[in-house]
Design a protein around this motif. Structure first.
Motif, short mmCIF file in Angstrom:
data_model
loop_
_atom_site.label_atom_id
_atom_site.label_comp_id
_atom_site.label_asym_id
_atom_site.label_seq_id
_atom_site.Cartn_x
_atom_site.Cartn_y
_atom_site.Cartn_z
N SER A 1 1.56 -8.20 7.62
CA SER A 1 1.76 -9.35 8.50
C SER A 1 2.64 -10.43 7.87
N LYS B 1 0.84 -1.19 0.00
CA LYS B 1 0.00 0.00 0.00
C LYS B 1 0.88 1.26 0.00
N TYR C 1 -1.77 -8.42 4.67
CA TYR C 1 -2.08 -7.39 5.66
C TYR C 1 -3.06 -7.88 6.71
N ASP C 2 -2.86 -7.39 7.92
CA ASP C 2 -3.83 -7.52 9.01
C ASP C 2 -4.31 -6.10 9.28
N GLY C 3 -5.44 -5.75 8.67
CA GLY C 3 -5.86 -4.36 8.67
C GLY C 3 -4.94 -3.56 7.77
N ASN C 4 -4.33 -2.51 8.30
CA ASN C 4 -3.38 -1.71 7.52
C ASN C 4 -1.93 -2.09 7.79
N LYS C 5 -1.71 -3.05 8.69
CA LYS C 5 -0.35 -3.42 9.05
C LYS C 5 0.08 -4.67 8.30
#
Length: 439
Positions: free
Chosen positions: A288, A151, A282-286
């Motif tokens: 992983s 992103k 991704y885990d949400g916006n982070k």
């Protein structure tokens, strides 16, 4: 409907049959579409393949990504000189399984972050007119597995992305170092012993002579980019030219830094680890998880060749200035843990040595970024596609026209996006801090 000369019904039946160890394969549906945006791949075609089949009477779905040569004989000879197809096939067919075997035998908890391999082929003496059938690499499609492009890649990857990449590169680099050490009972002359994977064909003298006309145009683009990078751009350009006249041609220095005798500690480098060749989950916006693709430019060199290439092309100078110590420590921790878990007598490589090697080899990443940033950060409408590089690469007139096109497109990009100029000027100042240039 998108179709392709090499990706035929018969070929898919053959691949599925090999994969499933059966001859009872009936294809029900084939959906093909381009797997790369304009400007993302200049060395081949990437095709997304969705297949529905009946295998031994049962319904099966396959989602793969195929990489095949460009259907362009004029590019074929040039690309073959770089051994890119053999490098990538050798990596997936031979080296990666060997690394997995080493890790399993040592009982180490290391998960190398590369795409699952499906099928590969290579034909040495294919006629130029049939170059599209010269090779094929088929891998699992990472999209359905939850991976996507990073992103906000144009604005630079953030620290979470960078640390994930550093950890994964540390594990890959460490595993490759140990593997070659035990395979050859030492690390002397690895390039001669492993020429396909370990040799940097881009820096080979024969290739350098062929690339010289290209380099002239690229350097002119760089001059334009540097002089347009901000109010002090002309001063930076003057300093760069002074360095070139009084010390060494920067392109020659860039290539020299990839030699294994530059630094004491070497690994198998990915060779092209920038944001278009790295996918994230991704885990949400982070982020992983991470996965590296495009292993066509591997080389035996200092790990800081990969680090500087990744950091200069994929992050901003502001992030590097704020977090460089933390970034290099993250990488060093991962590398050290990997060496200790795989090697009975791990090669000592201190954090201080890593920092010193990074300062020395950072010039490689700087030069690659300066030459490429105006292309890779351009708006889609301004990106140069492989179809625009037409004609015989041995023809000086063709090279001259290509250089003109590249220079003009870079000017457009620099004029439209001042943030690219900011990244270039701040990157130049990093090289001032590292003692390469003076102001």
């Amino acid at each position: 409907m998108f179709d392709h000369k090499a990706l035929t019904k018969e070929k898919f039946v053959e691949i599925i049959g090999q994969r499933e160890n059966t001859k009872d394969v009936k294809l029900v549906q084939i959906d093909l579409e381009s797997g790369a945006e304009k400007g993302q791949n200049y060395s081949g075609q990437v095709v997304s393949c969705h297949l529905e089949a009946q295998v031994n009477g049962k319904s099966k779905t396959y989602k793969w990504m195929a990489k095949v040569p460009l259907d362009d004989p004029d590019k074929y000879d040039f690309l073959r000189m770089l051994f890119m197809e053999q490098k990538e096939l050798g990596f997936y067919q031979e080296l990666l399984p060997a690394l997995h075997d080493l890790i399993a035998k040592r009982g180490a908890k290391i998960d190398l972050k590369f795409c699952p391999f499906v099928y590969g082929e290579f034909k040495q003496n294919i006629p130029r007119g049939d170059c599209v059938h010269g090779s094929m690499i088929m891998m699992e499609h990472l999209g359905p597995m939850g991976f996507t492009e990073p992103k906000a890649k144009r604005s630079g990857l953030d620290l979470d992305h960078v640390k994930l990449v550093m950890k994964s590169l540390g594990e890959f680099h460490g595993a490759s170092h140990v593997y070659y050490k035990y395979k050859h009972d030492g690390l002397d002359q690895i390039v001669e012993k492993e020429p396909i994977q370990a040799k940097d064909y881009m820096s080979d003298p024969k290739m350098a002579a062929i690339m010289e006309p290209f380099s002239a145009g690229m350097i002119q683009s760089f001059y334009n980019a540097l002089s347009s990078s901000g109010p002090k751009g002309d001063k930076y350009l003057e300093s760069y030219r002074q360095f070139s006249n009084e010390k060494i041609d920067p392109c020659k220095l860039r290539d020299q830094l990839t030699r294994p005798d530059v630094c004491r500690f070497n690994v198998l480098c990915h060779g092209d680890p920038w944001f278009n060749n790295i996918l994230f989950k991704y885990d949400g916006n982070k982020p992983s998880d991470v996965c590296f693709v495009d292993l066509a430019l591997t080389k035996w060199a200092s790990p800081t060749i990969d680090l500087s290439y990744f950091l200069f092309l994929s992050t901003t100078p502001d992030l590097r200035k704020a977090h460089m110590s933390d970034i290099l420590k993250c990488y060093h921790d991962s590398l050290t843990l990997t060496l200790k878990s795989l090697d009975d007598n791990p090669t000592p490589f201190s954090l201080t040595e890593l920092i010193e090697d990074y300062r020395k080899c950072s010039f490689f990443g700087f030069m690659m970024a300066m030459l490429m940033l105006p292309m890779i950060l351009a708006n889609k409408a301004d990106v140069l596609g492989s179809e625009e590089f037409t004609g015989d690469f041995s023809d000086p007139k063709v090279i001259e026209e290509m250089n003109k096109l590249s220079i003009e497109r870079a000017k457009i990009t620099m004029a439209k996006d001042p943030l690219i100029g900011h990244r270039i000027s701040c990157s130049f100042l990093e090289m001032v801090d590292y003692g390469y240039f003076t102001l």
